[in-house]
Enzyme design. Structure first.
Site, PDB file in Angstrom:
ATOM      1  N   ASP A 124      -3.073  -3.157  22.901  1.00  0.00           N
ATOM      2  CA  ASP A 124      -1.829  -3.481  22.184  1.00  0.00           C
ATOM      3  C   ASP A 124      -0.689  -3.639  23.200  1.00  0.00           C
ATOM      4  OD1 ASP A 124      -0.225  -3.800  19.896  1.00  0.00           O
ATOM      5  OD2 ASP A 124       0.284  -1.661  19.841  1.00  0.00           O
ATOM      6  N   HIS A 125       0.088  -4.700  23.073  1.00  0.00           N
ATOM      7  CA  HIS A 125       1.264  -4.932  23.930  1.00  0.00           C
ATOM      8  C   HIS A 125       0.965  -4.794  25.429  1.00  0.00           C
ATOM      9  CE1 HIS A 125       4.163  -5.363  20.699  1.00  0.00           C
ATOM     10  NE2 HIS A 125       3.566  -4.371  20.080  1.00  0.00           N
TER      11      HIS A 125
ATOM     12  N   HIS B 120       9.344  -2.778  15.181  1.00  0.00           N
ATOM     13  CA  HIS B 120       8.628  -1.519  15.398  1.00  0.00           C
ATOM     14  C   HIS B 120       9.468  -0.311  14.969  1.00  0.00           C
ATOM     15  CE1 HIS B 120       6.555  -4.172  18.414  1.00  0.00           C
ATOM     16  NE2 HIS B 120       5.531  -3.643  17.777  1.00  0.00           N
TER      17      HIS B 120
ATOM     18  N   SER C 212       4.516  -0.857   9.469  1.00  0.00           N
ATOM     19  CA  SER C 212       4.568   0.423   8.761  1.00  0.00           C
ATOM     20  C   SER C 212       5.517   0.342   7.577  1.00  0.00           C
ATOM     21  CB  SER C 212       5.022   1.537   9.714  1.00  0.00           C
ATOM     22  OG  SER C 212       3.944   1.946  10.524  1.00  0.00           O
TER      23      SER C 212
HETATM   24  P1  13P Z   1       4.985   0.106  13.398  1.00  0.00           P
HETATM   25  O1  13P Z   1       5.969   0.740  14.326  1.00  0.00           O
HETATM   26  O2  13P Z   1       5.667  -0.540  12.226  1.00  0.00           O
HETATM   27  O3  13P Z   1       3.907   1.021  12.962  1.00  0.00           O
HETATM   28  O4  13P Z   1       4.285  -1.097  14.217  1.00  0.00           O
HETATM   29  C1  13P Z   1       3.205  -0.833  15.081  1.00  0.00           C
HETATM   30  C2  13P Z   1       2.871  -1.995  15.939  1.00  0.00           C
HETATM   31  O5  13P Z   1       3.301  -3.108  15.748  1.00  0.00           O
HETATM   32  C3  13P Z   1       1.929  -1.748  17.050  1.00  0.00           C
HETATM   33  O6  13P Z   1       1.757  -2.866  17.854  1.00  0.00           O
HETATM   34  O1  G3H Z   2       4.068  -1.135  19.089  1.00  0.00           O
HETATM   35  C1  G3H Z   2       3.808  -0.141  19.734  1.00  0.00           C
HETATM   36  C2  G3H Z   2       2.945   0.920  19.184  1.00  0.00           C
HETATM   37  O2  G3H Z   2       3.588   1.606  18.152  1.00  0.00           O
HETATM   38  C3  G3H Z   2       2.461   1.808  20.279  1.00  0.00           C
HETATM   39  O3  G3H Z   2       3.470   2.646  20.694  1.00  0.00           O
HETATM   40  O4  G3H Z   2       3.716   2.210  23.134  1.00  0.00           O
HETATM   41  O5  G3H Z   2       4.473   4.379  22.099  1.00  0.00           O
HETATM   42  O6  G3H Z   2       2.036   3.862  22.369  1.00  0.00           O
HETATM   43  P1  G3H Z   2       3.431   3.313  22.171  1.00  0.00           P
HETATM   44 ZN    ZN Z   3       3.536  -4.046  18.055  1.00  0.00          ZN
END
Ligand code: 13P
Ligand code: G3H
Ligand code: ZN
Length: 316
Positions: free
Chosen positions: A81-82, A179, A213
């Site tokens: 992710d990201h 987010h 979320s």
């Molecule tokens: P939320 O912060 O809305 O749960 O989004 C999570 C997200 O996009 C993780 O990549």
């Molecule tokens: O979009 C990001 C996710 O909520 C992950 O969060 O980078 O704090 O692990 P994090």
């Molecule tokens: Zn995200």
């Protein structure tokens, strides 16, 4: 069974969305896998750079491998992710991941395409798929000027150009979400006009919704009643909109904050109600159960519940 993200997308597209959940620890893994078996839903496990740092890369991967042994009927993909460019290459080369996200959305348009293209070439050579991001994720207030609103949301024509030239396999689009726990002021809807316009130009192409979320009011209230100090105006995406978004090509829905709220509520209430205790396994057990129930609920809203046998049949 770990499967490719693209296989899950092919089966889901237009019918339901696959939930993508971030994990950082053992308890989340137990609840995540149990919940998806209870719901009979396929899913995506997401690992962020923060998670790789927090748990350590060998540990977070070992947790997932252990969950695989404990829940052999689960069908899921493993996704970065990201990611930045370096982390994407590390994950591609590790052989553990099904797909990576390259988040170069902060770069200018041409730079984003060039960076994404480099990741795509390396990922495709190893059989992984790539999620890219275009647009500025962020809540768009109702009273904002139209020009400004359009500038923040993903531009459908740019999305088409971006996908064709970068070669990415799915695209995270800015459709009004952001987010964290404070997404909107007041009730806001997803920008279905933007989703519809993108789907028209890119039929069959999987779109990804970050910041999904729902930040339930009741969860925030319980956290605050147990000593938390969350802003009561915290507000998220209406989960009743998932099904419509899925029918329009939103195939992956990212959820992290809501799981953190479940963790916070369970632990705050437990320590409030049993201040003399210090066995962390008690709230840990409650969290696993509550998180599994939360996953069942989300899977129903995403339309992914009850799909597991069809997915197994198609993939075996
Ligand atoms: P939320 O912060 O809305 O749960 O989004 C999570 C997200 O996009 C993780 O990549
Ligand atoms: O979009 C990001 C996710 O909520 C992950 O969060 O980078 O704090 O692990 P994090
Ligand atoms: Zn995200």
């Amino acid at each position: 069974m770990i499967v490719t993200t693209s296989a899950l997308f092919k089966l889901a597209y237009g019918q339901y969305a696959v939930g993508a959940y971030n994990i950082n620890n053992m308890e989340q893994a137990l609840g995540l896998f149990q919940g998806h078996l209870d719901a009979q839903a396929p899913f995506i496990v997401q690992i962020s750079k923060g998670s790789r740092k927090y748990a350590g890369i060998p540990m977070i991967e070992a947790i997932i491998r252990a969950a695989e042994n404990m829940f052999p009927d689960a069908i899921y993909a493993v996704h970065l992710d990201h990611g930045d460019e370096k982390t994407c290459y590390d994950c591609i080369d590790s052989g553990f991941y099904s797909s990576v996200m390259i988040d170069a959305s902060h770069e200018p348009f041409e730079g984003n395409i060039a960076t994404t293209r480099r990741i795509v070439e390396r990922a495709h050579a190893r059989g992984l798929s790539v999620e890219a991001e275009l647009g500025q994720l962020g809540g768009v207030e109702e009273d904002i000027k139209v020009d400004e609103k359009n500038a923040r949301l993903t531009n459908p024509n740019e999305a088409t150009d971006f996908v064709k030239r970068s070669g990415c396999d799915s695209l995270a689009v800015a459709i009004g979400t952001s987010h964290g726990a404070y997404k909107f002021k007041g009730h806001q809807s997803l920008h279905f006009d933007v989703i519809e316009a993108i789907q028209k130009l890119l039929p069959g192409f999987p779109l990804v919704m970050h910041g999904s979320s729902s930040v339930p009011v009741e969860e925030v209230r319980r956290i605050n009643a147990a000593g938390g100090k969350l802003d009561p105006s915290a507000c998220g995406v209406d989960e009743n909109e998932f099904a419509r978004a899925a029918s329009m090509g939103v195939t992956k829905v990212n959820i992290d904050t809501d799981g953190r709220l479940v963790w916070t509520r369970v632990h705050r209430e437990n320590f409030r109600d049993f201040p003399e205790t210090f066995d962390f396994r008690k709230p840990g057990e409650i969290f696993v159960k509550e998180y599994a129930a939360f996953i069942v609920h989300k899977s129903q809203k995403l339309g992914s519940a009850g799909r597991l046998s069809a997915v197994r049949k198609a993939l075996s």
